[in-house]
Design a protein around this motif. Structure first.
Motif, mmCIF file in Angstrom:
data_model
loop_
_atom_site.group_PDB
_atom_site.id
_atom_site.type_symbol
_atom_site.label_atom_id
_atom_site.label_comp_id
_atom_site.label_asym_id
_atom_site.label_seq_id
_atom_site.Cartn_x
_atom_site.Cartn_y
_atom_site.Cartn_z
ATOM 1 N N ILE A 67 0.823 -1.208 0.000
ATOM 2 C CA ILE A 67 0.000 0.000 0.000
ATOM 3 C C ILE A 67 0.858 1.260 0.000
ATOM 4 O O ILE A 67 0.439 2.317 -0.481
ATOM 5 N N LEU A 68 2.086 1.159 0.506
ATOM 6 C CA LEU A 68 3.007 2.289 0.419
ATOM 7 C C LEU A 68 3.331 2.589 -1.035
ATOM 8 O O LEU A 68 3.341 3.759 -1.455
ATOM 9 N N SER A 69 3.565 1.551 -1.819
ATOM 10 C CA SER A 69 3.857 1.767 -3.244
ATOM 11 C C SER A 69 2.624 2.249 -3.997
ATOM 12 O O SER A 69 2.722 3.077 -4.902
ATOM 13 N N TYR A 70 1.432 1.765 -3.604
ATOM 14 C CA TYR A 70 0.194 2.183 -4.265
ATOM 15 C C TYR A 70 -0.128 3.644 -3.954
ATOM 16 O O TYR A 70 -0.554 4.401 -4.824
ATOM 17 N N LEU A 92 -1.673 6.347 -6.493
ATOM 18 C CA LEU A 92 -2.365 7.585 -6.126
ATOM 19 C C LEU A 92 -1.499 8.826 -6.289
ATOM 20 O O LEU A 92 -2.021 9.926 -6.442
ATOM 21 N N GLY A 93 -0.174 8.672 -6.190
ATOM 22 C CA GLY A 93 0.715 9.815 -6.341
ATOM 23 C C GLY A 93 0.748 10.738 -5.137
ATOM 24 O O GLY A 93 1.061 11.917 -5.256
ATOM 25 N N TRP A 94 0.462 10.202 -3.949
ATOM 26 C CA TRP A 94 0.489 11.027 -2.745
ATOM 27 C C TRP A 94 1.920 11.280 -2.294
ATOM 28 O O TRP A 94 2.840 10.536 -2.627
ATOM 29 N N LYS A 95 2.085 12.318 -1.511
ATOM 30 C CA LYS A 95 3.403 12.632 -0.965
ATOM 31 C C LYS A 95 3.797 11.575 0.059
ATOM 32 O O LYS A 95 3.002 11.198 0.930
ATOM 33 N N TYR A 96 5.034 11.126 -0.033
ATOM 34 C CA TYR A 96 5.515 10.035 0.824
ATOM 35 C C TYR A 96 5.368 10.364 2.305
ATOM 36 O O TYR A 96 4.862 9.552 3.085
ATOM 37 N N SER A 97 5.800 11.547 2.708
ATOM 38 C CA SER A 97 5.772 11.892 4.134
ATOM 39 C C SER A 97 4.337 11.966 4.664
ATOM 40 O O SER A 97 4.064 11.585 5.804
ATOM 41 N N ASP A 98 3.406 12.432 3.829
ATOM 42 C CA ASP A 98 2.001 12.517 4.261
ATOM 43 C C ASP A 98 1.425 11.128 4.512
ATOM 44 O O ASP A 98 0.717 10.890 5.505
ATOM 45 N N ASN A 131 -10.566 3.231 -4.083
ATOM 46 C CA ASN A 131 -10.862 3.810 -5.402
ATOM 47 C C ASN A 131 -10.175 5.167 -5.516
ATOM 48 O O ASN A 131 -10.432 6.077 -4.715
ATOM 49 N N ARG A 132 -9.316 5.318 -6.495
ATOM 50 C CA ARG A 132 -8.497 6.533 -6.603
ATOM 51 C C ARG A 132 -9.330 7.774 -6.890
ATOM 52 O O ARG A 132 -8.874 8.903 -6.664
ATOM 53 N N ASP A 133 -10.545 7.621 -7.381
ATOM 54 C CA ASP A 133 -11.387 8.781 -7.688
ATOM 55 C C ASP A 133 -12.117 9.321 -6.456
ATOM 56 O O ASP A 133 -12.558 10.469 -6.454
ATOM 57 N N VAL A 163 -3.124 -4.862 -9.549
ATOM 58 C CA VAL A 163 -3.610 -3.499 -9.762
ATOM 59 C C VAL A 163 -3.432 -3.101 -11.221
ATOM 60 O O VAL A 163 -4.333 -2.510 -11.843
ATOM 61 N N LYS A 164 -2.263 -3.430 -11.756
ATOM 62 C CA LYS A 164 -1.972 -3.042 -13.139
ATOM 63 C C LYS A 164 -2.864 -3.766 -14.135
ATOM 64 O O LYS A 164 -3.309 -3.189 -15.140
ATOM 65 N N GLN A 165 -3.184 -5.033 -13.859
ATOM 66 C CA GLN A 165 -3.934 -5.836 -14.817
ATOM 67 C C GLN A 165 -5.449 -5.752 -14.626
ATOM 68 O O GLN A 165 -6.200 -5.704 -15.612
ATOM 69 N N PHE A 166 -5.931 -5.714 -13.377
ATOM 70 C CA PHE A 166 -7.360 -5.859 -13.121
ATOM 71 C C PHE A 166 -7.974 -4.782 -12.230
ATOM 72 O O PHE A 166 -9.192 -4.686 -12.141
ATOM 73 N N GLY A 167 -7.135 -4.006 -11.531
ATOM 74 C CA GLY A 167 -7.666 -2.985 -10.648
ATOM 75 C C GLY A 167 -7.454 -3.344 -9.183
ATOM 76 O O GLY A 167 -7.229 -4.495 -8.814
#
Length: 450
Positions: free
Chosen positions: A276-279, A289-295, A346-348, A413-417
């Protein structure tokens, strides 16, 4: 001396209970600290510094592959240290496992990067990661036996939960350290600066400081005595020459059950930490998600407190209601939790608040399922092969449930979500549920039995 005090003294071999608690918990805290700083660096540091330049996903997968290498080493470590733990004793073997882990972690902190020595850098990293796995492979079962074999009657799960607390403590210290470093050094995982202080040298500090923690752990463990249960087995002449061959010959069923009892726990934890850290912090897009690492690290540090809170609760429950029934209920809850991944992540629609709730629930379930394990697995095996048997089960489960979990989750995640990551967790927990239904209750088993 009161009867209860006399029973306690006999169980601990005259060693103060607090010393045993500290020795089992401090040692595992150090070992898991060492293990987790690698897990964090596998996502935030190593893809940039130790692997050839390629696309971000390939570098991450290569880094996670070396992360998983330690889980392959852990059963080897359980066999190696288990042999000496069942032949020589628990105390000496615990010291050896701590040194193995500590030296490997320190050396990672002084490794040259790919830019310095080329392909030799990831090779050396992989070797030292393997050594980390060897050390942890021998550590857990020794600490669990130290706690269970000195426990008062009816309180084994409570006594055995203390080394389990080493996991959230080690995680909290390791990730708290990385959070402080990234904030003070201005590191941004979304836009990493290879020439910045964090990637230049700051990431090495947690690895180097592990040497101090290991010295503290050695001091504590050198003041222990051998567990009375093992000492009595030696006095009766019940040691075996080849614990590995004996455990496969006499306890093969317990090995299989113990392995699958742990699979769901391992899968949950490494999905809730490493994957989940990588996600959350990977490049923004359909796969992250592209969140800031420290947050995000702040959210994880808050959630791990729920992990720590769940461990003693389940220790009490397992002593009161039994190991099998307690873990069955918790495992079903984990399966239900797996069904929430699709909408919770869900990223949205996801926010930091909803992510914190998701992480906290997952970590609480982790604490509840992890707490009784250091009582359950040792109770499955007789004294003369207990170190080897519990270690093999615990660490074989690490391959099936942890080594591949981050890698499979990234691929799913890459293949199916992201929802399919939860289905993956549900299947792993389902295997654990089957093992629990087959397993007999172990709460009242005599640990002196051979």
């Amino acid at each position: 001396m009161s009867s209860s005090t006399q029973v306690e003294a006999e169980a601990t071999g005259g060693v103060p209970r607090r010393r045993i608690v500290v020795a089992s918990m401090v040692g595992t805290s150090i070992e898991f600290y060492d293990f987790y700083i690698y897990a964090t660096a596998a996502v935030t540091v190593f893809p940039h510094l130790f692997f050839p330049k390629s696309d971000a996903t390939t570098a991450l997968l290569a880094s996670l592959a070396t992360f998983g290498l330690a889980f392959v080493a852990r059963p080897v470590g359980s066999i190696l240290f288990g042999h000496f733990g069942d032949r020589v004793g628990r105390k000496a073997t615990l010291i050896g496992s701590l040194l193995t882990m500590g030296i490997a972690t320190f050396l990672i902190g002084v490794l040259p990067t790919y830019a310095m020595v080329g392909i030799l850098a990831p090779i050396l990293l992989a070797i030292l990661r393997f050594c980390q796995g060897l050390g942890l492979g021998g550590e857990w079962s020794g600490a669990a036996l130290l706690a269970t074999e000195t426990a008062a009657p009816g309180k084994r799960a409570w006594a055995a939960m203390w080394p389990q607390l080493g996991a959230p403590i080690g995680f909290f210290i390791a990730n708290g350290f990385f959070l402080i470093l990234t904030l003070t050094m201005g590191h941004d995982n979304a836009n990493p600066n290879p020439d910045g202080p964090f990637l230049s040298w700051g990431w090495r500090v947690p690895f180097l400081l592990s040497a101090i923690m290991v010295m503290i752990g050695l001091y504590v463990r050198l003041r222990l005595e051998e567990t009375p249960v093992f000492a009595r087995a030696v006095a009766r002449g019940q040691k075996v020459k080849t614990p590995l061959a004996t455990v496969f010959r006499t306890s093969w069923r317990a090995l299989i059950i113990g392995t699958f009892v742990m699979v769901g726990t391992y899968t949950l934890f490494y999905l809730m930490t490493t994957w989940i850290l990588s996600y959350a912090t990977g490049p923004a897009g359909p796969n992250a998600l592209g969140w800031k690492y420290s947050d995000f690290l702040v959210l994880q540090l808050v959630a791990v407190l729920f992990f720590a809170a769940g461990v003693p609760v389940s220790g009490r429950l397992a002593d009161r209601f039994g190991r099998r029934s307690t873990l069955t209920v918790i495992t079903i809850a984990i399966m239900v939790f797996g069904l929430t991944f699709g909408f919770a992540l869900n990223r949205d629609t996801i926010t930091e608040g909803s992510m914190l709730v998701f992480l906290s629930i997952g970590m609480l379930l982790m604490g509840l399922t992890f707490g009784p394990m250091s009582a359950v697995l040792p109770e499955l095996f007789p004294t003369n092969v207990r170190y080897t048997g519990s270690g093999i089960s615990y660490n074989t489960a690490s391959i099936l449930g942890a080594a591949v979990a981050p890698f499979i989750a990234v691929w799913l995640v890459k293949q199916f979500g992201v929802g399919w990551v939860g289905i993956y967790l549900l299947i792993a927990a389902g295997l654990t549920l089957i093992a629990l239904l087959i397993m007999k209750e172990t709460r009242n088993r005599d640990l002196d039995a051979v």
